[in-house]
Write an enzyme that holds these catalytic residues in place. Structure first.
Site, PDB file in Angstrom:
ATOM      1  N   ASN A   8       0.873  -1.168   0.000  1.00 57.18           N
ATOM      2  CA  ASN A   8       0.000   0.000   0.000  1.00 57.18           C
ATOM      3  C   ASN A   8       0.915   1.224   0.000  1.00 57.18           C
ATOM      4  O   ASN A   8       1.509   1.549   1.017  1.00 57.18           O
ATOM      5  CB  ASN A   8      -0.881  -0.044   1.262  1.00 57.18           C
ATOM      6  CG  ASN A   8      -1.712   1.216   1.445  1.00 57.18           C
ATOM      7  OD1 ASN A   8      -1.755   2.071   0.559  1.00 57.18           O
ATOM      8  ND2 ASN A   8      -2.353   1.336   2.594  1.00 57.18           N
ATOM      9  N   LYS A  68       0.157   4.239  -0.221  1.00 57.90           N
ATOM     10  CA  LYS A  68      -0.490   5.414   0.399  1.00 57.90           C
ATOM     11  C   LYS A  68      -0.249   6.651  -0.482  1.00 57.90           C
ATOM     12  O   LYS A  68      -0.163   6.519  -1.703  1.00 57.90           O
ATOM     13  CB  LYS A  68       0.011   5.588   1.833  1.00 57.90           C
ATOM     14  CG  LYS A  68      -0.138   4.289   2.632  1.00 57.90           C
ATOM     15  CD  LYS A  68       0.035   4.446   4.112  1.00 57.90           C
ATOM     16  CE  LYS A  68      -0.180   3.108   4.789  1.00 57.90           C
ATOM     17  NZ  LYS A  68      -0.049   3.163   6.240  1.00 57.90           N
ATOM     18  N   HIS A  74      -9.392   1.035   4.819  1.00 63.90           N
ATOM     19  CA  HIS A  74      -8.125   1.168   5.542  1.00 63.90           C
ATOM     20  C   HIS A  74      -8.341   2.077   6.754  1.00 63.90           C
ATOM     21  O   HIS A  74      -9.147   3.010   6.699  1.00 63.90           O
ATOM     22  CB  HIS A  74      -7.053   1.755   4.610  1.00 63.90           C
ATOM     23  CG  HIS A  74      -5.688   1.718   5.228  1.00 63.90           C
ATOM     24  ND1 HIS A  74      -5.269   2.680   6.114  1.00 63.90           N
ATOM     25  CD2 HIS A  74      -4.682   0.823   5.123  1.00 63.90           C
ATOM     26  CE1 HIS A  74      -4.035   2.377   6.515  1.00 63.90           C
ATOM     27  NE2 HIS A  74      -3.662   1.252   5.930  1.00 63.90           N
ATOM     28  N   GLU A 121      -6.767   4.463   7.872  1.00 61.97           N
ATOM     29  CA  GLU A 121      -6.590   5.898   7.589  1.00 61.97           C
ATOM     30  C   GLU A 121      -7.843   6.458   6.927  1.00 61.97           C
ATOM     31  O   GLU A 121      -8.192   7.621   7.139  1.00 61.97           O
ATOM     32  CB  GLU A 121      -5.336   6.107   6.720  1.00 61.97           C
ATOM     33  CG  GLU A 121      -4.074   5.897   7.550  1.00 61.97           C
ATOM     34  CD  GLU A 121      -2.885   5.335   6.796  1.00 61.97           C
ATOM     35  OE1 GLU A 121      -2.875   5.389   5.555  1.00 61.97           O
ATOM     36  OE2 GLU A 121      -1.967   4.823   7.468  1.00 61.97           O
ATOM     37  N   GLU A 175      -5.353  -5.271  10.477  1.00 60.37           N
ATOM     38  CA  GLU A 175      -4.331  -4.256  10.718  1.00 60.37           C
ATOM     39  C   GLU A 175      -4.604  -3.543  12.037  1.00 60.37           C
ATOM     40  O   GLU A 175      -5.401  -2.592  12.080  1.00 60.37           O
ATOM     41  CB  GLU A 175      -4.344  -3.228   9.585  1.00 60.37           C
ATOM     42  CG  GLU A 175      -4.045  -3.825   8.234  1.00 60.37           C
ATOM     43  CD  GLU A 175      -3.415  -2.789   7.313  1.00 60.37           C
ATOM     44  OE1 GLU A 175      -2.313  -3.031   6.845  1.00 60.37           O
ATOM     45  OE2 GLU A 175      -4.032  -1.729   7.100  1.00 60.37           O
ATOM     46  N   GLY A 228       2.654   1.921  10.819  1.00 58.95           N
ATOM     47  CA  GLY A 228       3.607   3.018  10.696  1.00 58.95           C
ATOM     48  C   GLY A 228       4.313   3.368  12.000  1.00 58.95           C
ATOM     49  O   GLY A 228       4.975   4.399  12.095  1.00 58.95           O
ATOM     50  N   SER A 284       3.555  -2.509  10.198  1.00 57.84           N
ATOM     51  CA  SER A 284       5.010  -2.564  10.360  1.00 57.84           C
ATOM     52  C   SER A 284       5.630  -3.901   9.936  1.00 57.84           C
ATOM     53  O   SER A 284       6.569  -4.394  10.562  1.00 57.84           O
ATOM     54  CB  SER A 284       5.399  -2.227  11.808  1.00 57.84           C
ATOM     55  OG  SER A 284       4.973  -0.918  12.135  1.00 57.84           O
TER      56      SER A 284
HETATM   57  P1  PGA Z   1       2.942   0.054   7.666  1.00 62.55           P
HETATM   58  O1  PGA Z   1       1.465   0.276   7.098  1.00 62.55           O
HETATM   59  O2  PGA Z   1       3.477  -1.205   7.036  1.00 62.55           O
HETATM   60  O3  PGA Z   1       3.693   1.279   7.268  1.00 62.55           O
HETATM   61  O4  PGA Z   1       2.812  -0.095   9.164  1.00 62.55           O
HETATM   62  C1  PGA Z   1       0.609  -0.807   6.895  1.00 62.55           C
HETATM   63  C2  PGA Z   1      -0.696  -0.341   6.307  1.00 62.55           C
HETATM   64  O5  PGA Z   1      -1.169   0.748   6.670  1.00 62.55           O
HETATM   65  O6  PGA Z   1      -1.287  -1.036   5.466  1.00 62.55           O
END
Ligand code: PGA
Length: 248
Positions: free
Chosen positions: A9, A11, A94, A96, A166, A172, A212
């Site tokens: 992803n 983003k 997601h 976010e 997730e 992140g 992560s």
């Molecule tokens: P990350 O994000 O690997 O940077 O923790 C995962 C995601 O949001 O899908």
């Protein structure tokens, strides 16, 4: 048998030129992957990324979509548009999107149904926040997200469905759920899928872990029996790091 799937992803990262260049680098490092490999760039890069990925084993997905085919919905993209370009997957719900853009389980349900109706493979995201985990409500939250997002799906299209667990506190942050924790929650998700969608769909649906994931923890996570793949954010922006996850 569920084929492992590793999805990146991206983003809101990479300009069109950078996105195309990354596909060139990635194609070399993931070419022998035993799993399905997917990248999800921002929507304005999809067309060129799809062209760059043609003839490779890299599949492409959107990061979001609206549930209508077309119309007066400024700023949105539709499942028809994703499909026509050649996108195969779309990330939906997601955290976010839930957090910053106030998407609800009801919105995600409409999007999931629309994606499946157009033959797109939705990657439906669920996961608890740190407060919810600390309050001991992880399972309750996930159960609500699943029943709200997966309501009344077309039984003939269930093979398209992918779920991503997730935990919001792991996204992140550099904090990863332990592989045992992730496996346990994903086992719970599979049990709920059996109740919502039936035993066959539960057995066949791929459930990814996200939060992560990097080259150094991918093998351990992927070795867990319930974990069928990974949704990777930050580490998917670097070809070598993403390659080391894909070739776990
Ligand atoms: P990350 O994000 O690997 O940077 O923790 C995962 C995601 O949001 O899908």
């Amino acid at each position: 048998m569920r084929k492992p799937l590793i999805a990146g992803n991206w983003k809101m990262n990479k300009t069109n030129r950078e996105a195309v260049a990354l596909i060139g680098e990635l194609a070399k490092v993931v070419k022998d992957a035993a799993c399905d490999v997917v990248v999800c760039p921002v929507s304005i890069c999809l067309s060129d990324v799809l062209k760059a990925a043609a003839g490779t084993n890299i599949k492409v997905g959107g990061q979001n979509m609206y549930h209508k085919d077309s119309g007066a919905y400024t700023g949105e993209v539709s499942p028809v548009m994703l499909k026509e370009l050649g996108a195969e997957y779309v990330i939906l719900g997601h955290s976010e999107r839930r957090q910053y853009f106030k998407e609800t389980d009801g919105d995600i349900n409409l999007k999931t149904k629309a994606a499946m109706a157009h033959g797109l493979k939705p990657i439906v995201c669920v996961g608890e926040t740190l407060e919810e985990r600390e309050a001991g409500t992880t399972y309750k939250v996930i159960e609500e997200q699943l029943s709200g997002s997966l309501n009344e799906l077309d039984p003939s299209k269930l093979e398209l469905l992918v779920i991503a667990y997730e935990p919001v506190w792991a996204i992140g942050t550099g904090k990863t759920a332990t592989s045992q924790d992730a496996n346990e929650v994903i086992g719970f998700i599979r049990k709920k899928l059996a109740e919502i969608l039936g035993a066959k769909a539960a057995e066949e649906t791929r459930i990814l872990y996200g939060g992560s994931v990097k080259g150094s923890n991918a093998t351990e996570l992927m070795n867990m029996p319930e974990i069928d793949g990974a949704l990777v954010g930050g580490a998917s922006l670097d070809a070598v790091e993403f390659g080391s996850i894909v070739n776990y």
